[in-house]
Design an enzyme around this catalytic site. Structure first.
Site, short mmCIF file in Angstrom:
data_model
loop_
_atom_site.label_atom_id
_atom_site.label_comp_id
_atom_site.label_asym_id
_atom_site.label_seq_id
_atom_site.Cartn_x
_atom_site.Cartn_y
_atom_site.Cartn_z
N GLY A 221 -1.66 6.08 -9.93
CA GLY A 221 -0.36 6.73 -9.98
C GLY A 221 0.51 6.08 -11.03
N ARG A 222 1.78 6.48 -11.06
CA ARG A 222 2.67 5.92 -12.08
C ARG A 222 3.01 4.47 -11.80
NH1 ARG A 222 7.62 9.92 -10.37
NH2 ARG A 222 7.59 9.50 -8.15
N VAL A 226 -4.68 2.15 -6.67
CA VAL A 226 -5.00 1.87 -5.26
C VAL A 226 -6.49 1.59 -5.17
CG1 VAL A 226 -4.98 2.74 -2.90
CG2 VAL A 226 -3.15 3.39 -4.47
N LYS A 239 -2.72 -1.57 -2.84
CA LYS A 239 -1.93 -0.90 -3.86
C LYS A 239 -1.47 -1.97 -4.85
CE LYS A 239 1.92 2.45 -4.04
NZ LYS A 239 2.93 3.14 -3.21
N ASP A 340 10.60 10.99 -1.14
CA ASP A 340 9.49 11.43 -2.00
C ASP A 340 8.35 11.96 -1.13
OD1 ASP A 340 8.18 11.95 -4.37
OD2 ASP A 340 7.38 9.92 -4.60
#
Length: 519
Positions: A221-222, A226, A239, A340
């Protein structure tokens, strides 16, 4: 006698004032530039992508200072970190006013004394650069082979060691009782601390983080990556944040340490740690591992039946209701809004229920001051799931309920994603993201604003949903979540109770989701 009393009163008065009042801290976003806390004051320094350094001064309340005597949130790898550092204090009022956390100096060009005056390497220098590493590698290899052969002979000669051991046997004791599992350790910690906090004590967190072996990448992801990791035979999710996302790591670890946050429908937090390998700092957040992956991944590869849809929807609504709920008491929990919520941030458990994850953008409600604790990082939510008032920038940021209503809007879009993959009589649709037919794969704020606010478009509803009683009831809930007027949307608790009341068309009088409702 009266003189003694007056003198005693004068001597004791400062201590009484200190007990009654909290610690005053410098605060750059508060009225009068001060805030009051029962925990710590802190100052942080941040260097943005343009190289500009910003300084922030805030309060760190007692209920998120875990452990109280040495909070994990006050730990930051200062020696090598050139993007974000933090310092805490509590010695006296306004103690953070003089704190100046120093970022590491960026060294773009280092001196190279081995170069000749003209900047080139000589013949001798080139030969040494080639020969030295090769010689050291050969020596290290020979020493390693010798050490391993001697070690293997001792293992085979020892009568208590088996000849063959499994994948994670190195983590298991040879004699004595089995070590406690992560579940046992977390449960015991909840009992001994009356349910305060989420995860494990700081020293245990760091011990576990240093024993985890990374196995494979399961997502990107940004923020970073993970990984699936292994600890004493158990799978965990790790993470790993990039160094420029330290604020996101700090915030997510901070939220996970919230008192009484642990819940079956919220991703289980295990530990947070920073690992310095001498070159860069890795920021780890360790949570429960779920083999099914995110709801987004699950719906892409699988369909669900009506029972599965109701069970998943109820578990998400239950987790969201717990997140939004304020628990009053000595070990109380503040109300939290996610900000989010989307299918990629929801994990599917092995029993078919879901758990809400990724709390890096979450905000908390401070009931004492009726203010919203907004994170320091500059990230924004996912544009595709933003509520109309967020897209129009008309949301009242000082009113906490506004953030909860934004979560409810996003939950309605998630229900639509699940409804498309619901198999009724062999009929279902391919997986698609909300507004897939209206905006590109990575829409801008303006594109989403035009579709959602100006044109007031909502995801299309297949006609077949009206023919299935359960899907129709879910449809009514999602349409209530989509109301353009935020105050007209139902609360997460109301949604949970409505979904729990849905009766299946097979005539069952007993609700098959009692295990979810009771959570």
């Amino acid at each position: 006698m009266l003189g003694h009393v007056a003198l005693s009163t004068i001597l004791i008065l400062p201590f009484l004032i200190a007990v009654v009042s909290g610690l005053l801290c410098k605060c750059d976003i508060c009225a009068n530039n001060t805030c009051e806390t029962d925990g710590y004051c802190f100052a942080s320094s941040t260097r943005n992508k343009s190289g500009i350094i910003h300084h922030d001064y805030r309060c760190l309340d007692k209920h998120i200072s875990y452990p109280l005597e040495n909070p994990v949130l006050c730990h930051s790898a200062k020696t090598l970190n050139d993007t974000f550092v933090i310092e805490c204090c509590k010695g006296k009022d306004m103690c953070n006013e003089k704190l100046n956390p120093r970022l590491a100096v960026r060294r773009e060009h280092k001196e190279r004394p081995w170069l000749m005056p003209n900047g080139s390497l000589g013949t001798l220098e080139i030969a040494m650069l080639i020969a030295c590493p090769i010689g050291m590698l050969c020596l290290a290899f020979m020493l390693g082979v010798s050490f391993w052969s001697q070690h293997k002979k001792k293992l085979l000669a020892h009568p208590r060691y088996p000849c063959e051991r499994g994948e994670d046997a190195a983590d298991q004791p040879i004699l004595g009782p089995s070590p406690p599992s992560l579940t046992d350790m977390i449960r015991d910690n909840q009992v001994t601390t009356s349910g305060s906090g989420s995860g494990l004590p700081l020293l245990v967190q760091r011990s576990i983080a240093r024993q985890i072996q990374l196995v494979e990448t399961i997502g990107k992801g940004r923020f970073g990556e993970v990984w699936r990791g292994r600890w004493r035979g158990e799978n965990v999710a790790v993470k790993i944040f990039s160094s420029r996302e330290e604020r996101s790591w700090f915030r997510e670890a901070e939220i996970y340490q919230t008192v009484m946050l642990r819940h079956d429908n919220i991703l289980g937090f295990i530990a947070a740690d920073n690992k310095d390998n001498g070159t860069w700092t890795q920021l780890w957040l360790i949570t429960d591992y779920h083999a099914n992956g995110s709801l987004f991944d699950f719906l892409n590869r699988s369909t669900i039946d009506v029972h599965g849809l109701i069970k998943m929807a109820l578990s998400i609504a239950t987790g969201l209701a717990h997140l939004h709920m304020e628990i009053v008491g000595t070990q109380g929990k503040p109300a939290i809004a996610h900000r989010d919520l989307k299918s990629k941030n929801i994990l599917v458990r092995s029993n078919g229920t879901c758990a809400i994850g990724d709390l890096g953008l979450a905000v908390r409600h401070d009931i004492a001051t009726d203010t919203v604790d907004i994170p320091l990082n500059n990230r924004v939510g996912t544009k595709r799931y933003m509520a109309p008032e967020v897209l129009e920038e008309s949301m009242n940021m000082s009113h906490f309920d506004a953030f909860k209503r934004g979560d409810v809007y996003a939950f309605g879009l998630i229900l639509w994603e699940m409804g498309r993959r619901c198999n009724v009589g062999g009929l279902y649709d391919e997986y698609q993201l909300p507004f897939y037919d209206c905006v590109p794969s990575d829409p801008t704020i303006d594109e989403m604003r035009k579709v959602v606010c100006l044109d007031q478009i909502r995801p299309a509803i297949p006609n077949r949903w009206h023919a299935c009683k359960e899907l129709y009831l879910v449809l009514k809930i999602m349409q209530e979540c989509w109301y353009p007027v935020a105050t007209a949307r139902p609360t997460a608790l109301r949604i949970k109770k409505t979904i729990a009341s849905i009766k299946l068309s097979d005539g069952n009088q007993t609700n098959p989701y009692e295990d979810v409702i009771s959570q």
